[in-house]
Design a protein around this motif. Sequence first.
Motif, PDB file in Angstrom:
ATOM      1  N   THR A 429      42.383 -65.883  65.208  1.00 52.12           N
ATOM      2  CA  THR A 429      42.590 -64.520  65.702  1.00 52.12           C
ATOM      3  C   THR A 429      42.926 -64.528  67.192  1.00 52.12           C
ATOM      4  O   THR A 429      43.804 -63.774  67.646  1.00 52.12           O
ATOM      5  CB  THR A 429      41.337 -63.670  65.445  1.00 52.12           C
ATOM      6  N   LEU A 433      46.207 -63.123  69.294  1.00 51.60           N
ATOM      7  CA  LEU A 433      46.116 -62.195  70.426  1.00 51.60           C
ATOM      8  C   LEU A 433      46.754 -62.769  71.690  1.00 51.60           C
ATOM      9  O   LEU A 433      46.711 -62.133  72.739  1.00 51.60           O
ATOM     10  CB  LEU A 433      44.650 -61.857  70.698  1.00 51.60           C
ATOM     11  N   THR A 499      41.029 -55.728  78.383  1.00 48.30           N
ATOM     12  CA  THR A 499      41.307 -55.078  77.111  1.00 48.30           C
ATOM     13  C   THR A 499      40.376 -55.610  76.018  1.00 48.30           C
ATOM     14  O   THR A 499      40.379 -56.817  75.731  1.00 48.30           O
ATOM     15  CB  THR A 499      42.763 -55.332  76.689  1.00 48.30           C
ATOM     16  N   ARG A 501      38.953 -56.357  72.257  1.00 46.62           N
ATOM     17  CA  ARG A 501      39.426 -56.567  70.883  1.00 46.62           C
ATOM     18  C   ARG A 501      38.250 -57.065  70.050  1.00 46.62           C
ATOM     19  O   ARG A 501      37.367 -57.760  70.537  1.00 46.62           O
ATOM     20  CB  ARG A 501      40.564 -57.595  70.829  1.00 46.62           C
ATOM     21  N   ARG A 502      38.253 -56.701  68.758  1.00 44.43           N
ATOM     22  CA  ARG A 502      37.233 -57.202  67.843  1.00 44.43           C
ATOM     23  C   ARG A 502      37.720 -58.492  67.206  1.00 44.43           C
ATOM     24  O   ARG A 502      38.838 -58.574  66.681  1.00 44.43           O
ATOM     25  CB  ARG A 502      36.942 -56.177  66.750  1.00 44.43           C
ATOM     26  N   VAL A 503      36.871 -59.509  67.260  1.00 45.98           N
ATOM     27  CA  VAL A 503      37.174 -60.787  66.627  1.00 45.98           C
ATOM     28  C   VAL A 503      35.959 -61.147  65.777  1.00 45.98           C
ATOM     29  O   VAL A 503      34.942 -61.612  66.290  1.00 45.98           O
ATOM     30  CB  VAL A 503      37.449 -61.881  67.674  1.00 45.98           C
ATOM     31  N   THR A 507      33.004 -59.162  70.317  1.00 45.37           N
ATOM     32  CA  THR A 507      33.956 -58.431  71.136  1.00 45.37           C
ATOM     33  C   THR A 507      34.571 -59.399  72.133  1.00 45.37           C
ATOM     34  O   THR A 507      33.854 -60.116  72.833  1.00 45.37           O
ATOM     35  CB  THR A 507      33.274 -57.276  71.885  1.00 45.37           C
ATOM     36  N   LEU A 510      40.254 -59.277  76.835  1.00 43.32           N
ATOM     37  CA  LEU A 510      41.424 -60.041  77.232  1.00 43.32           C
ATOM     38  C   LEU A 510      41.827 -59.687  78.649  1.00 43.32           C
ATOM     39  O   LEU A 510      42.022 -58.508  78.976  1.00 43.32           O
ATOM     40  CB  LEU A 510      42.590 -59.766  76.283  1.00 43.32           C
ATOM     41  N   SER A 521      48.602 -57.041  72.081  1.00 41.50           N
ATOM     42  CA  SER A 521      48.072 -55.965  71.247  1.00 41.50           C
ATOM     43  C   SER A 521      47.486 -56.459  69.949  1.00 41.50           C
ATOM     44  O   SER A 521      46.708 -55.777  69.316  1.00 41.50           O
ATOM     45  CB  SER A 521      49.193 -54.963  70.930  1.00 41.50           C
ATOM     46  N   GLY A 522      47.908 -57.654  69.528  1.00 41.79           N
ATOM     47  CA  GLY A 522      47.389 -58.173  68.268  1.00 41.79           C
ATOM     48  C   GLY A 522      48.117 -57.623  67.078  1.00 41.79           C
ATOM     49  O   GLY A 522      47.788 -57.930  65.955  1.00 41.79           O
ATOM     50  N   ARG A 523      49.206 -56.792  67.318  1.00 38.45           N
ATOM     51  CA  ARG A 523      49.942 -56.261  66.182  1.00 38.45           C
ATOM     52  C   ARG A 523      50.800 -57.341  65.564  1.00 38.45           C
ATOM     53  O   ARG A 523      51.383 -58.150  66.301  1.00 38.45           O
ATOM     54  CB  ARG A 523      50.826 -55.078  66.608  1.00 38.45           C
TER      55      ARG A 523
END
Length: 523
Positions: A429, A433, A499, A501-503, A507, A510, A521-523
Motif C-alpha cells: 500500500t 501511495l 497528508t 492515509r489509512r494503511v 494511520t 505522507l 492520492s493513492g487513487r
Amino acid sequence: MGDGTKATAVTGRRRERETLRPGTGRRPTDRRPLAAVAALFTLAQLLLNATGLGLGWDEIVYVSQVTTHHPAAFFSAPRSRGVSLLVAPVASWSASTALLRTYLALLSGLGLYLALRAWRGLFPARVLATAGALFATLWVTLFYGPQAMPNLWVALGALLCVGFLLRALPDRPDRPPRSPGTPRPAGSRWPVPSGPVPLGGVMGGAALMAWMRPADAVWVSAPLLVLVLARRHLPLAAALVGGLSAGAAEWVAEAYARYGGLGERLAEASRIQGGLGRHLAFDDQLRALGGRGLCRPCAGALPSPALTWWWFALPLLAALALAVAIRAGRTLPTAVPLACAATAAAPYLLTIDYAAPRFLQPAYALLAPPVADALGHLARAPRGRWRPAATTLLALGAAAHLAAQLAVLTHVTAGQSAARRDWARAAGTLHALGVRPPCLLTGYESIPLGYYTGCSSGDISGHNANTTPAAIGAAARRIPVAAVTAPGAAPPPYARAWTPRRVGGLTVLLAPPPDGGAAASGR
C-alpha cells in the motif's frame, strides 16, 4: 611378530575400545544416535516452521546490517553483531527468506550435533541422544532454529564450552593434566583428552557465546571460571577467558567507538531493557511459554498447565540427576551444567521485568544432559533392566509433552505469519501511495515496515531513537517520507500538517513530495 601374537594384540585393542567407561557403565559414545537426532531436528524445522515465514522485527535488525538490498536498521546497545555475521554468507547477496531459513535450519542441525558430540564420554550415547531430543522438541527451539536470532547459538555454544571443559579437566583436583598418550589411571571417572581439541572446543564455545550475546556468555561461564581456578588449571582458564575475549572484542570496541566506553554502553543497554534490577520474572516467563514471543508488559492469565507442567518438572528432575550423580561418584558432569544453567537463567528470572521464551534457551540446553540421565535412571533398574510401569508413564508423558509443544509451535507460527503478512501488505500500500526506495519511514513499527517497504527507518524517541525532527524534515525535501502512528495515537508534531492515509489498521502521514508536486492520492 607371529600370527598368534598379532591376533592377541588386535583382540586386546578391540577389548580396550569396547571397555565400559568408568563411572558411566556404557561404551563410548556412538555418533549415529546423535546424527539422527540432529537430522530429525533439521527436518522438523523445514517441515513445521515454514520456510516462507517472513523476517521478524529483531531478525530485520540483524539481517539488514549485512544486506545490500535494504537499508540497515538502527542497532541498539544490547545487541551484538554475531547473528549478522552468521547470516552474511546468504543475506549479503540474496533477498530470499526461504533460502535464509533453509541455511539456518541446516546450520543449527549441524550445531546441535557438534554440541552433543562435545559431551562424548561424559554420558552414554542414549543419554546424549535423549538430551538432544528433549531440547530440540521444545517449541522455542524448533521455532527459532531457522531464525536469525542469537539465543539458540548461545545455547549451542554453552553446550560446546561446558562439554569440552569437563572432558579437559584432570581426573583429580590435585593431579595435573596428563600429556598426550599417557595411559588413563585406574579409577578415573571421565576421559582426559589427548591433544588440543578440548581446549580449542572450550575456547570456541566461549567465543560463540560471547559473539552472540556477551552478557549471557559471562553468566554461563561464571561457574566454569570458578571451577578451573579452584582446580588451578591455567590452560583451561586461559582458553575460557581467551574465548570470551575474542568473541566480545567487537562489541567492546564498538562500545568505545559509538558510546564513549564500555560502562556507557552497559548503562544504555540497561536503560533499553527497562533498567536492570531486582525483578522477579518467573510468572512472566511462565506466561511467555504459552506462545508469546515477547511478553512486555507481561500480563494476562497463565497458560494451561498442560502446556507448562514440564517447566515445573525441570527442577525436580535436575535434583534427581544430581542425587544420582553423587551416588554414582560422577558429580561434576552433572553438577557443572546444572550450575551453568542456573546462572544462565538468573538474569532473566531475577533482573528484568519482561520475558521471552528464547531467553532461557541456554539454560534448557544445559539442563538437557542431566535431565536425560535422570529420566534414564527412572526408566531402568540398577542392573540395566527396563522398569515397565515407569517406562510406560515416561512414554505417555513424553507423548503429551510433544503434542503440547507442537500445538504451541503451530499457534506461534500462525500468529507470526499473519503479522508479517500484514507488514508486507502495508508495504504494498505504501508503494502505491508513492513511498518507494529511497525513502524514510518514522514512528510506529517503522523498523519492520521500513524493511518490507525498502525504506530507511527512524525514531525520535524510545528504544530505537536515532534521528531528530529536523533531520526528518531535511530528508523529506529529498526523498519520500511517511510517519506511521499506532491506532488511536496522535500524529507526531513534525507530521501534523502532512497528508493522512489509512494503511490497514494504521494511520500513515505522507510528507509533501520532494519535487514539490501534489501529494500522492493513492487513487
